[in-house]
Design a protein around this motif. Sequence first.
Motif, PDB file in Angstrom:
ATOM      1  N   UNK A   1       0.784  -1.131  -0.032  1.00 20.93           N
ATOM      2  CA  UNK A   1       0.046  -0.053   0.213  1.00 20.93           C
ATOM      3  C   UNK A   1       0.876   1.102   0.103  1.00 20.93           C
ATOM      4  N   UNK A   2       0.986   2.137  -0.895  1.00 25.37           N
ATOM      5  CA  UNK A   2       1.487   3.181  -1.075  1.00 25.37           C
ATOM      6  C   UNK A   2       0.655   4.293  -0.343  1.00 25.37           C
ATOM      7  N   UNK A   3       1.424   5.112   0.619  1.00 25.84           N
ATOM      8  CA  UNK A   3       0.843   6.274   1.240  1.00 25.84           C
ATOM      9  C   UNK A   3       1.124   7.495   0.916  1.00 25.84           C
TER      10      UNK A   3
ATOM     11  N   UNK B   1      -5.661   6.185  -2.989  1.00 27.71           N
ATOM     12  CA  UNK B   1      -5.403   4.959  -2.873  1.00 27.71           C
ATOM     13  C   UNK B   1      -4.738   4.199  -3.942  1.00 27.71           C
ATOM     14  N   UNK B   2      -3.281   3.765  -3.470  1.00 28.91           N
ATOM     15  CA  UNK B   2      -2.495   3.121  -4.374  1.00 28.91           C
ATOM     16  C   UNK B   2      -2.117   1.603  -3.980  1.00 28.91           C
ATOM     17  N   UNK B   3      -2.311   0.714  -4.547  1.00 32.69           N
ATOM     18  CA  UNK B   3      -1.754  -0.731  -4.070  1.00 32.69           C
ATOM     19  C   UNK B   3      -1.195  -1.504  -5.254  1.00 32.69           C
ATOM     20  N   UNK B   4      -0.240  -2.446  -4.771  1.00 36.30           N
ATOM     21  CA  UNK B   4       0.454  -3.377  -5.951  1.00 36.30           C
ATOM     22  C   UNK B   4       0.718  -4.655  -5.337  1.00 36.30           C
TER      23      UNK B   4
ATOM     24  N   UNK C   1       7.451  -4.933   9.863  1.00 34.38           N
ATOM     25  CA  UNK C   1       5.839  -4.947  10.030  1.00 34.38           C
ATOM     26  C   UNK C   1       5.280  -3.380  10.265  1.00 34.38           C
ATOM     27  N   UNK C   2       6.193  -2.505   9.751  1.00 34.25           N
ATOM     28  CA  UNK C   2       5.741  -1.100   9.890  1.00 34.25           C
ATOM     29  C   UNK C   2       5.754  -0.364   8.661  1.00 34.25           C
ATOM     30  N   UNK C   3       4.833   0.591   8.524  1.00 33.59           N
ATOM     31  CA  UNK C   3       5.152   1.596   7.596  1.00 33.59           C
ATOM     32  C   UNK C   3       6.561   2.030   7.406  1.00 33.59           C
ATOM     33  N   UNK C   4       7.028   2.329   6.360  1.00 28.22           N
ATOM     34  CA  UNK C   4       8.605   2.877   5.992  1.00 28.22           C
ATOM     35  C   UNK C   4       8.504   4.364   5.327  1.00 28.22           C
ATOM     36  N   UNK C   5       9.050   5.115   5.742  1.00 29.49           N
ATOM     37  CA  UNK C   5       8.889   6.385   4.888  1.00 29.49           C
ATOM     38  C   UNK C   5      10.211   6.303   3.822  1.00 29.49           C
TER      39      UNK C   5
END
Length: 351
Positions: A224-226, A233-236, A344-348
């Motif tokens: 999921x791209x933030x 909402x963008x996903x791949x 397991x976390x979002x990463x900038x």
Amino acid sequence: MTGIGIVGIGFMGMTHFEGAKGVQGGRVAAIATRNEKKLAGDWSDIQGNFGPRGSSTTDLSGINTYTDYHEMFADPDVQLVDICLPTDRHEQVAIEALEAGKHVLVEKPIAIELDAAERMVAAAEKAGKLLMVAHVLPFFPEFRWAREAVTSGQYGKLRAASFRRVIASPDWSDDMSDFRKLGGWGIDLHIHDNHYIGLLCGVPTKVFARGIMMDDYVNHLSTQYVYDDPELTVSCISGGIAADGLKFGQSFELFLEKATIQFDAGTYGDEWVVNRPLTLITDDGEVTNPDPGGSGEWCAAFTEEIQVAVNAVESGTEPAELSGRLAQDALKLCHAEAESIRTGEPVALQG
């Protein structure tokens, strides 16, 4: 006439050679390979996962041939060096070409390691030359048409997008069979998606990914791209774990304010199957299949890609589709996704 010098005559080098034949204002002026057989025009050992096998009688008349690419860099007939070598050699050869005063088109991915990509971009800026990265996906007809539809604003703002790119473990090339040499499928395959997403949707600020790691490389993922826009909402989904019968599959679905655009195709067994041709669904209830254009030639997208590179050399302006910085950002996304899977976390995205 822009002279192109191709370094590396494997499958992609042959593809660029054939693609360049259709370019206006540019021609292949030189090739460099250590393989004497290929220098003599026998390319019959070359075979990729699409297109024909190489010819044993490739016409190299009027083309300067070199066993040492450094000699090519001193060739005044060459203004654009086209690097079609394995990824681990991209940095050294690209920087040497830039320092020799040549513009560079280098095959994707720009590199495997982020530091290498940064050094390449910095070398181009120091030399005052173009560093272009040959991400060909935006030049395939359906993907080009979709991007034009979004950027035109004809159907309103892009609200959501989903992408898919999957393969079975490839057995057609020894160079491709070991994903470790390629940075894993999370780089070699999936970077196509990250580049196109950056081009179409903008580069996100963060990613949140789940996936399968093997030897610390991403083998399959769902991302999921933030974005700063909370409503985009963008996903791949991408990776190399498909069953052998699904050699390749790709799709996208774009939701705009006034339309939805779909495409889905792949290689099932040995047959190219279009599950959903390019489809435009509009708010007035119409469902149509636009003609995305394209000549149908096996290397047509590469012709368009090289044409854009040649035009850029003539104008001195970096094209968005081949931007070295965008290619670097795509690689940053790949590394951020791997870190997200590990933690397991979002990463900038790195600055």
